[in-house]
Enzyme design. Structure first.
Site, PDB file in Angstrom:
ATOM      1  N   HIS A 188       0.828  -1.208   0.000  1.00  0.00           N
ATOM      2  CA  HIS A 188       0.000   0.000   0.000  1.00  0.00           C
ATOM      3  C   HIS A 188       0.860   1.254   0.000  1.00  0.00           C
ATOM      4  O   HIS A 188       0.521   2.251  -0.618  1.00  0.00           O
ATOM      5  CB  HIS A 188      -0.903   0.038   1.231  1.00  0.00           C
ATOM      6  CG  HIS A 188      -1.968  -0.979   1.179  1.00  0.00           C
ATOM      7  ND1 HIS A 188      -2.797  -1.107   0.099  1.00  0.00           N
ATOM      8  CD2 HIS A 188      -2.343  -1.938   2.056  1.00  0.00           C
ATOM      9  CE1 HIS A 188      -3.636  -2.091   0.314  1.00  0.00           C
ATOM     10  NE2 HIS A 188      -3.385  -2.616   1.495  1.00  0.00           N
ATOM     11  N   ARG A 295      -7.360  -1.448 -14.623  1.00  0.00           N
ATOM     12  CA  ARG A 295      -7.240  -2.721 -13.889  1.00  0.00           C
ATOM     13  C   ARG A 295      -8.332  -2.768 -12.818  1.00  0.00           C
ATOM     14  O   ARG A 295      -8.182  -2.195 -11.745  1.00  0.00           O
ATOM     15  CB  ARG A 295      -5.871  -2.815 -13.213  1.00  0.00           C
ATOM     16  CG  ARG A 295      -4.696  -2.997 -14.156  1.00  0.00           C
ATOM     17  CD  ARG A 295      -3.402  -3.076 -13.343  1.00  0.00           C
ATOM     18  NE  ARG A 295      -2.309  -3.640 -14.096  1.00  0.00           N
ATOM     19  CZ  ARG A 295      -1.311  -2.925 -14.619  1.00  0.00           C
ATOM     20  NH1 ARG A 295      -1.285  -1.618 -14.465  1.00  0.00           N
ATOM     21  NH2 ARG A 295      -0.333  -3.526 -15.273  1.00  0.00           N
ATOM     22  N   ARG A 331     -10.679  -3.646 -18.250  1.00  0.00           N
ATOM     23  CA  ARG A 331     -10.318  -5.064 -18.278  1.00  0.00           C
ATOM     24  C   ARG A 331     -11.175  -5.828 -17.272  1.00  0.00           C
ATOM     25  O   ARG A 331     -11.365  -5.370 -16.148  1.00  0.00           O
ATOM     26  CB  ARG A 331      -8.833  -5.202 -17.924  1.00  0.00           C
ATOM     27  CG  ARG A 331      -8.397  -6.640 -17.736  1.00  0.00           C
ATOM     28  CD  ARG A 331      -6.912  -6.740 -17.628  1.00  0.00           C
ATOM     29  NE  ARG A 331      -6.423  -6.440 -16.296  1.00  0.00           N
ATOM     30  CZ  ARG A 331      -5.133  -6.486 -15.965  1.00  0.00           C
ATOM     31  NH1 ARG A 331      -4.229  -6.778 -16.871  1.00  0.00           N
ATOM     32  NH2 ARG A 331      -4.746  -6.221 -14.742  1.00  0.00           N
ATOM     33  N   GLU A 430      -1.031 -12.050 -23.532  1.00  0.00           N
ATOM     34  CA  GLU A 430      -0.096 -12.163 -22.410  1.00  0.00           C
ATOM     35  C   GLU A 430       0.559 -13.539 -22.367  1.00  0.00           C
ATOM     36  O   GLU A 430       1.454 -13.789 -21.580  1.00  0.00           O
ATOM     37  CB  GLU A 430      -0.848 -11.954 -21.087  1.00  0.00           C
ATOM     38  CG  GLU A 430      -1.555 -10.632 -21.016  1.00  0.00           C
ATOM     39  CD  GLU A 430      -2.264 -10.427 -19.696  1.00  0.00           C
ATOM     40  OE1 GLU A 430      -1.686  -9.794 -18.818  1.00  0.00           O
ATOM     41  OE2 GLU A 430      -3.409 -10.907 -19.557  1.00  0.00           O
ATOM     42  N   ASN A 453       4.083  -7.510 -19.328  1.00  0.00           N
ATOM     43  CA  ASN A 453       4.542  -7.977 -18.015  1.00  0.00           C
ATOM     44  C   ASN A 453       4.393  -9.491 -17.935  1.00  0.00           C
ATOM     45  O   ASN A 453       5.291 -10.199 -17.478  1.00  0.00           O
ATOM     46  CB  ASN A 453       3.727  -7.333 -16.890  1.00  0.00           C
ATOM     47  CG  ASN A 453       3.761  -5.821 -16.966  1.00  0.00           C
ATOM     48  OD1 ASN A 453       4.635  -5.256 -17.620  1.00  0.00           O
ATOM     49  ND2 ASN A 453       2.824  -5.161 -16.314  1.00  0.00           N
ATOM     50  N   ASP A 454       3.246  -9.963 -18.366  1.00  0.00           N
ATOM     51  CA  ASP A 454       3.029 -11.408 -18.342  1.00  0.00           C
ATOM     52  C   ASP A 454       3.639 -12.086 -19.562  1.00  0.00           C
ATOM     53  O   ASP A 454       4.178 -13.180 -19.451  1.00  0.00           O
ATOM     54  CB  ASP A 454       1.530 -11.716 -18.261  1.00  0.00           C
ATOM     55  CG  ASP A 454       1.033 -11.627 -16.828  1.00  0.00           C
ATOM     56  OD1 ASP A 454       1.748 -12.117 -15.931  1.00  0.00           O
ATOM     57  OD2 ASP A 454      -0.045 -11.064 -16.592  1.00  0.00           O
ATOM     58  N   ARG A 464       7.659 -13.271 -12.637  1.00  0.00           N
ATOM     59  CA  ARG A 464       7.972 -11.834 -12.627  1.00  0.00           C
ATOM     60  C   ARG A 464       8.216 -11.295 -11.220  1.00  0.00           C
ATOM     61  O   ARG A 464       8.712 -10.186 -11.060  1.00  0.00           O
ATOM     62  CB  ARG A 464       6.875 -11.036 -13.349  1.00  0.00           C
ATOM     63  CG  ARG A 464       5.523 -11.063 -12.679  1.00  0.00           C
ATOM     64  CD  ARG A 464       4.435 -10.588 -13.643  1.00  0.00           C
ATOM     65  NE  ARG A 464       3.860  -9.317 -13.256  1.00  0.00           N
ATOM     66  CZ  ARG A 464       2.708  -8.831 -13.738  1.00  0.00           C
ATOM     67  NH1 ARG A 464       2.032  -9.519 -14.648  1.00  0.00           N
ATOM     68  NH2 ARG A 464       2.247  -7.685 -13.342  1.00  0.00           N
ATOM     69  N   CYS A 501       0.124  -2.560 -23.262  1.00  0.00           N
ATOM     70  CA  CYS A 501      -0.276  -1.953 -21.989  1.00  0.00           C
ATOM     71  C   CYS A 501       0.546  -2.453 -20.809  1.00  0.00           C
ATOM     72  O   CYS A 501       0.294  -2.076 -19.671  1.00  0.00           O
ATOM     73  CB  CYS A 501      -1.768  -2.166 -21.738  1.00  0.00           C
ATOM     74  SG  CYS A 501      -2.193  -3.884 -21.492  1.00  0.00           S
TER      75      CYS A 501
HETATM   76  C1  PEP Z   1       0.604  -7.278 -18.267  1.00  0.00           C
HETATM   77  O1  PEP Z   1       0.668  -8.459 -17.929  1.00  0.00           O
HETATM   78  O2  PEP Z   1       1.449  -6.726 -18.996  1.00  0.00           O
HETATM   79  C2  PEP Z   1      -0.493  -6.434 -17.779  1.00  0.00           C
HETATM   80  C3  PEP Z   1      -0.692  -5.219 -18.250  1.00  0.00           C
HETATM   81  O3  PEP Z   1      -1.278  -6.954 -16.799  1.00  0.00           O
HETATM   82  P1  PEP Z   1      -0.858  -6.986 -15.243  1.00  0.00           P
HETATM   83  O4  PEP Z   1       0.452  -6.270 -15.091  1.00  0.00           O
HETATM   84  O5  PEP Z   1      -1.984  -6.346 -14.529  1.00  0.00           O
HETATM   85  O6  PEP Z   1      -0.755  -8.463 -15.025  1.00  0.00           O
HETATM   86 MG    MG Z   2      -1.070  -9.344 -16.943  1.00  0.00          MG
END
Ligand code: PEP
Ligand code: MG
Length: 581
Positions: A188, A295, A331, A430, A453-454, A464, A501
């Site tokens: 947080h 998100r 999303r 992803e 990211n994923d 990650r 994204c």
């Molecule tokens: C991602 O995976 O790149 C993504 C935008 O989703 P999150 O980071 O919320 O998993």
């Molecule tokens: Mg993701």
């Protein structure tokens, strides 16, 4: 002395330390004679702690917004938790132990239970239990709760862990930066620090042991580098960096109102990633062309049950209406993985990132998905909605999700609810399987959004969040870049636009490469938007395509990284100080 921690909120800071040591409470184990009186005292202290917490919640509501204030509603629920309250009463009754010692014992066990969980998000909830418990323990011991709202000088706050209630109470004008021993990117403290734009480095392990009040400290919230009592030369380096940063910020603000176009006029969308309606001021301040990723899971966190349709509707409506006519991509619930929700009963998983998450969970719990769709579609009447699905691995999942959406749409129309005529539906790419079949997916949706990211973690098989393999989590890996190029090309074959994204969407180093690949939209933290706008304005398509060809010829990620970093730095230097038109 140099320390290194986790980057939580960007910015360069040089300032004096204010060490906030929550004085350790002495817990004596003495017994009590009058058990009933002790239990009554305990209940009274719980009631007082509640009043204090309600005041913190109200202050948070004013300073941070409803979303962040919800943390304290969750804290109030912890205070009422029978596990804590009744067990304490039972111990006082059966063992005649004083309430302070009894409650301390029960709260420690509860915090330890969270701490033992193998999921970072749940581990960080131990801090919530400790925060609430501390409030009650201080009432029982008659010792004041630390009140950061009293800080009147401009200081760098240094503490072991900043409790959510303490973060919410502080005056952001007085806090130059935050450094803590504990905590990580999803704590947080990190989220609130980013919302308030206070630079922060967390997880420094022993910063509270090596500094004292009044020490000088210099740190970089982006790199996580912290220097305690810097010598004159180091101080000068940080001050210079800070000066450059401030100047750059001012320069960047002159780009507000300008379009997102390359040097030769190709229009590209630069949009924002948000987690709640409270992020709207940042979206406006940094002039986003809409929202590329909302998100929604944050609305589902820090509470004991899923938000109602009405609550979701209000949140989605606030964003859609607040930004209309700009597009807002919402999303569907992305739970599981690093974001478990206790009340959804996902249970323990050995490999949560490969497990029961996001669309997989939602398709098995259609009531959650359908409630979300109802709220989104009702809100669609107030703005420009797009819906996207996370963690799609196959066409079947996309079709199943779309069927639910269509069923909800028909229900709403049949009952006369006003909704938008058309709501574009997209998939997040992803998972490598989705990237590889992106030509198939593109024929069944209207846009694609690459969640790097994923996508990176699944392509190179690197968790990650696992610090031991972070060096292998590689956004320059040729396999990741090839997949991304495939997705963009496949999408374009079927006339679909593609967005990025994940964090890579806001990476200036990747921008010209993705531009060269023909990417249509970059979605990022609002604070990165103007930097990306400036970088974009420096590239012609011809240059970006040449860079893409050079990069895609490379075999090693280190070479790719160095080509992209150098290209970006060169361009940034050319662009800096160039008068805006
Ligand atoms: C991602 O995976 O790149 C993504 C935008 O989703 P999150 O980071 O919320 O998993
Ligand atoms: Mg993701």
């Amino acid at each position: 002395m140099n320390l290194h921690g986790k980057s939580a909120s960007h910015g360069i800071v040089v300032g004096r330390v204010r060490l906030v040591q929550t004085t350790a409470l002495l817990i004596d184990q003495s017994s009590v004679q009058n058990v009933d009186a002790e239990i009554a005292r305990f209940r009274a202290c719980i009631a007082k702690a509640k009043i204090g917490l309600e005041a913190v919640r109200d202050r948070a509501l004013k300073n941070l917004g409803a979303d962040k204030a919800a943390i304290f509603d969750a804290h109030l629920l912890i205070l009422e938790d029978p596990e804590l309250v009744d067990t304490t009463v039972e111990i006082v009754g059966s063992r005649k132990l004083n309430a302070l010692a009894a409650f301390d014992e029960v709260a420690r066990q509860a915090a330890a239970m969270f701490e033992a969980m193998d999921n970072e998000y749940m581990r960080e909830r131990a801090a919530d239990v400790r925060d609430v418990a501390d409030r009650v323990l201080r009432q029982l011991a008659g010792v004041a709760v630390t009140d950061l709202s009293e800080i009147q000088d401009e200081v760098v706050l240094v503490c072991r862990d900043l409790a959510p209630s303490e973060t919410a109470a502080m005056n952001p004008q007085k806090i130059l930066g935050i450094l803590t021993d504990l905590g990580g990117k999803t704590s947080h403290t990190a989220i609130v620090a980013r919302t308030l734009e206070i630079p922060a480095v967390l997880g420094l392990r022993r910063i509270t042991e090596v500094v004292t009040n009044g020490d000088w400290i210099a740190f970089d919230g982006e790199t996580g580098e912290v220097v305690v009592n810097p010598d004159d030369a180091t101080r000068a380096v940080f001050l210079e960096k800070q000066k450059i940063e401030k100047r750059e910020k001012l320069e960047l603000m002159t780009l507000v109102g300008q379009s997102n176009t390359s040097a030769d006029g190709r229009v590209t969308q630069i949009v924002a990633n948000i987690g709640s309606p409270e992020d709207l001021p940042g979206v406006r301040k940094y002039d986003a062309a809409g929202v590329g990723l909302y998100r929604t899971e944050f609305l589902f966190m820090d509470r004991t049950e899923a938000p109602s349709e009405e609550e979701q509707f209000q949140a989605y409506k606030a964003v859609l209406e607040g930004l209309a006519p700009l597009p807002v991509t919402i999303r569907t619930l992305d739970v599981g993985g690093d974001k478990p929700l206790a009340y959804l009963d996902i249970g323990h998983e050995d490999n949560p990132f490969l497990g029961y998450r996001a669309i997989r969970y939602c398709l098995e719990h259609p009531e959650i998905l359908r409630t979300q769709f109802r709220a989104m579609l009702r809100a669609s009447a107030f703005g420009n909605l797009r819906i996207m699905f996370p963690m799609i691995a196959s066409l079947e999942e996309l079709l199943a999700a779309k069927e639910h959406l269509e069923a909800v749409r028909k229900e709403l129309v049949a009952s006369g609810v006003k909704i938008a005529d058309h709501v574009p539906v997209g998939v997040m790419i992803e998972i490598p399987s989705a990237a590889i079949i992106s030509d198939i997916l593109a024929q069944h949706c209207e846009f694609l959004s690459i969640g790097t990211n994923d996508l990176i973690q699944y392509t190179v098989a690197v968790d990650r969040l696992n610090e031991r393999v972070q060096n292998l989590y590689d956004p320059f890996h040729p396999a990741v870049l090839r997949l991304m190029r495939t997705v963009i090309e496949n999408a374009h074959k079927f006339g679909r636009k593609t967005s990025v994204c994940g964090e890579m969407g806001g990476s200036e180093a990747h921008l010209p490469l993705l531009l060269g690949m023909g990417l249509d939209e970059f979605s990022m933290a609002p604070t990165s938007i103007l930097r990306s706008r400036r970088q974009l304005s420096g590239w012609t398509m011809k240059e970006a395509e040449a860079l893409r060809d050079e990069v895609m010829k490379q075999s090693r990620s280190a070479d790719i990284e160095s080509i992209l970093m150098q290209a970006e730095a060169r361009k940034r230097n050319d662009l800096k100080g160039r008068p805006s038109t």
